[in-house]
Design an enzyme around this catalytic site. Structure first.
Site, PDB file in Angstrom:
ATOM      1  N   GLN A   1     -23.363   4.649  -1.463  1.00  0.00           N
ATOM      2  CA  GLN A   1     -23.167   3.318  -0.881  1.00  0.00           C
ATOM      3  C   GLN A   1     -21.799   2.729  -1.187  1.00  0.00           C
ATOM      4  O   GLN A   1     -21.532   1.579  -0.841  1.00  0.00           O
ATOM      5  CB  GLN A   1     -24.271   2.363  -1.344  1.00  0.00           C
ATOM      6  CG  GLN A   1     -24.258   1.997  -2.812  1.00  0.00           C
ATOM      7  CD  GLN A   1     -25.530   1.269  -3.200  1.00  0.00           C
ATOM      8  OE1 GLN A   1     -26.621   1.851  -3.228  1.00  0.00           O
ATOM      9  NE2 GLN A   1     -25.412  -0.014  -3.504  1.00  0.00           N
TER      10      GLN A   1
ATOM     11  N   GLY B   1     -33.539  -8.635  -4.793  1.00  0.00           N
ATOM     12  CA  GLY B   1     -33.012  -9.980  -4.811  1.00  0.00           C
ATOM     13  C   GLY B   1     -32.549 -10.427  -3.442  1.00  0.00           C
ATOM     14  O   GLY B   1     -32.010  -9.644  -2.656  1.00  0.00           O
TER      15      GLY B   1
ATOM     16  N   HIS C   1     -31.467  -9.844 -12.677  1.00  0.00           N
ATOM     17  CA  HIS C   1     -32.365  -8.692 -12.744  1.00  0.00           C
ATOM     18  C   HIS C   1     -33.621  -9.024 -13.554  1.00  0.00           C
ATOM     19  O   HIS C   1     -34.721  -8.577 -13.216  1.00  0.00           O
ATOM     20  CB  HIS C   1     -31.643  -7.502 -13.401  1.00  0.00           C
ATOM     21  CG  HIS C   1     -30.489  -6.973 -12.608  1.00  0.00           C
ATOM     22  ND1 HIS C   1     -29.190  -7.205 -12.967  1.00  0.00           N
ATOM     23  CD2 HIS C   1     -30.438  -6.232 -11.466  1.00  0.00           C
ATOM     24  CE1 HIS C   1     -28.381  -6.630 -12.092  1.00  0.00           C
ATOM     25  NE2 HIS C   1     -29.115  -6.035 -11.175  1.00  0.00           N
TER      26      HIS C   1
ATOM     27  N   VAL D   1     -30.498 -16.000  -8.395  1.00  0.00           N
ATOM     28  CA  VAL D   1     -30.327 -16.715  -9.662  1.00  0.00           C
ATOM     29  C   VAL D   1     -28.862 -17.101  -9.793  1.00  0.00           C
ATOM     30  O   VAL D   1     -27.968 -16.279  -9.554  1.00  0.00           O
ATOM     31  CB  VAL D   1     -30.775 -15.851 -10.860  1.00  0.00           C
ATOM     32  CG1 VAL D   1     -30.541 -16.585 -12.180  1.00  0.00           C
ATOM     33  CG2 VAL D   1     -32.249 -15.482 -10.721  1.00  0.00           C
TER      34      VAL D   1
ATOM     35  N   ALA E   1     -26.161  -2.568 -15.423  1.00  0.00           N
ATOM     36  CA  ALA E   1     -25.402  -3.782 -15.758  1.00  0.00           C
ATOM     37  C   ALA E   1     -26.304  -4.996 -15.566  1.00  0.00           C
ATOM     38  O   ALA E   1     -25.936  -5.969 -14.900  1.00  0.00           O
ATOM     39  CB  ALA E   1     -24.119  -3.883 -14.948  1.00  0.00           C
ATOM     40  N   LEU E   2     -27.492  -4.928 -16.142  1.00  0.00           N
ATOM     41  CA  LEU E   2     -28.526  -5.920 -15.882  1.00  0.00           C
ATOM     42  C   LEU E   2     -28.149  -7.289 -16.432  1.00  0.00           C
ATOM     43  O   LEU E   2     -27.599  -7.411 -17.522  1.00  0.00           O
ATOM     44  CB  LEU E   2     -29.858  -5.467 -16.489  1.00  0.00           C
ATOM     45  CG  LEU E   2     -30.366  -4.086 -16.050  1.00  0.00           C
ATOM     46  CD1 LEU E   2     -31.733  -3.812 -16.656  1.00  0.00           C
ATOM     47  CD2 LEU E   2     -30.420  -3.967 -14.526  1.00  0.00           C
ATOM     48  N   HIS E   3     -28.475  -8.329 -15.660  1.00  0.00           N
ATOM     49  CA  HIS E   3     -28.208  -9.704 -16.069  1.00  0.00           C
ATOM     50  C   HIS E   3     -29.459 -10.538 -15.790  1.00  0.00           C
ATOM     51  O   HIS E   3     -30.532  -9.993 -15.474  1.00  0.00           O
ATOM     52  CB  HIS E   3     -26.983 -10.262 -15.338  1.00  0.00           C
ATOM     53  CG  HIS E   3     -26.995 -10.054 -13.859  1.00  0.00           C
ATOM     54  ND1 HIS E   3     -27.942 -10.623 -13.018  1.00  0.00           N
ATOM     55  CD2 HIS E   3     -26.181  -9.322 -13.043  1.00  0.00           C
ATOM     56  CE1 HIS E   3     -27.718 -10.279 -11.777  1.00  0.00           C
ATOM     57  NE2 HIS E   3     -26.658  -9.481 -11.743  1.00  0.00           N
TER      58      HIS E   3
ATOM     59  N   LYS F   1     -30.083 -12.335  -2.934  1.00  0.00           N
ATOM     60  CA  LYS F   1     -28.628 -12.462  -2.859  1.00  0.00           C
ATOM     61  C   LYS F   1     -28.047 -11.401  -1.935  1.00  0.00           C
ATOM     62  O   LYS F   1     -27.083 -11.641  -1.214  1.00  0.00           O
ATOM     63  CB  LYS F   1     -27.989 -12.341  -4.249  1.00  0.00           C
ATOM     64  CG  LYS F   1     -26.473 -12.617  -4.216  1.00  0.00           C
ATOM     65  CD  LYS F   1     -25.872 -12.596  -5.592  1.00  0.00           C
ATOM     66  CE  LYS F   1     -25.595 -11.194  -6.063  1.00  0.00           C
ATOM     67  NZ  LYS F   1     -24.470 -10.566  -5.301  1.00  0.00           N
TER      68      LYS F   1
END
Length: 281
Positions: free
Chosen positions: A65, A151, A41, A180, A36-38, A153
């Site tokens: 996980q 990342g 990524h 981002v 589900a790359l955005h 985040k």
């Protein structure tokens, strides 16, 4: 060069061999993802390309996980679009194994995240970081990258991976890439697509609370100013708002000076979101 798609271990070995990775001294950077790359990524891939001759992106929704009441079955899976993104960004290898490829049916050994995996995010998602570290270590062993990019985040995840690499002497250099955000401040996440228009507006209070809190001069001020923003937003169901040490994720005292991470997790509607900013005191 076209992206080489490897669906299993043998395909991964063949792909690395065809690119001369290892034998010719060519370096490899890995960007582990759940797909589900955005744009977030993409930023990781671009940083990876600056650091190594080739980039591998793993696409694997890791069942270990996810807790029993979490969104494993509905987690977005957009593999064709992910391949296009990887091709656009000059990725050399996409490693997309199945769960059967990654985990034996009689699997017994996994990585323990220790006490650090039971606090903050780990307190709300028991076993989550055990699953994260297990899959990341397996990916490191399979792909054998020189560098891995994650990342910021997911700040606690990044801290835990760095700790695992140090504690287990894993020969991989771990890099963190900046979060981002959309123009309005919302941190990019694959789960943002679950938000309705109204919920997305509500979700902006998370980043707003972090940026306002970051202006505080002491830990107590930082937390009080952040919490005031969240308390004023009735659509936010808060899990935690903490100010922690970046390396250990233990909460800092009011005499703390230097860097700290201001982290939040909350539900907006049915969607759980996390975010953080670095605060300098």
């Amino acid at each position: 060069m076209d992206v080489i798609v490897a669906g299993d271990r043998a395909g991964l070995v063949k792909a690395k061999h065809s690119l001369g990775i290892g034998a010719s001294g060519a370096t490899l950077a890995l960007v582990p993802t759940m797909g589900a790359l955005h744009e977030g990524h993409r930023s990781l891939i671009r940083l990876a390309r600056e650091q190594a001759d080739h980039v591998a992106v793993s696409v694997f929704v890791n069942p270990l996980q996810f807790g029993p009441n979490e969104d494993f079955s509905r987690y977005p899976r957009t593999f064709d679009a992910d391949l296009e993104t990887c091709a656009d960004e000059g990725v050399s290898i996409v490693f997309a194994p199945s769960a059967d490829d990654m985990y034996a049916a009689d699997r017994q050994v996994s990585v323990s995240s220790g006490r650090m995996g039971t606090i903050v995010e780990g307190a709300f998602r028991p076993g989550h970081f055990d699953g994260v570290l297990t899959v990341v270590l397996k990916l490191f062993n399979l792909v054998q990258p020189d560098i891995a990019v994650f990342g910021r985040k997911d700040a606690q995840q990044l801290a835990m991976i760095r700790r695992m690499v140090a504690d287990l002497d894993v020969p991989v250099s771990v890099m963190g890439a900046p979060t981002v955000r959309e123009a309005d401040g919302l941190a990019l996440s694959s789960r943002n697509r679950y938000l309705s228009t109204h919920e997305r507006h509500t979700a902006l209070s998370l980043s707003r609370a972090l940026f306002i809190g970051a202006r505080g001069r002491t830990p107590a001020e930082v937390l009080a100013e952040s919490r005031a923003v969240l308390d004023a937003e009735p659509g936010v169901e808060l899990d935690y708002l903490v100010l922690v040490d970046p390396a250990t994720f233990t909460e800092v005292g009011d005499d703390h000076r230097g860097e700290a991470v201001l982290a939040v997790a909350a539900r907006v509607g049915a969607t759980r979101l996390i975010d953080n900013v670095t605060v300098t005191l």
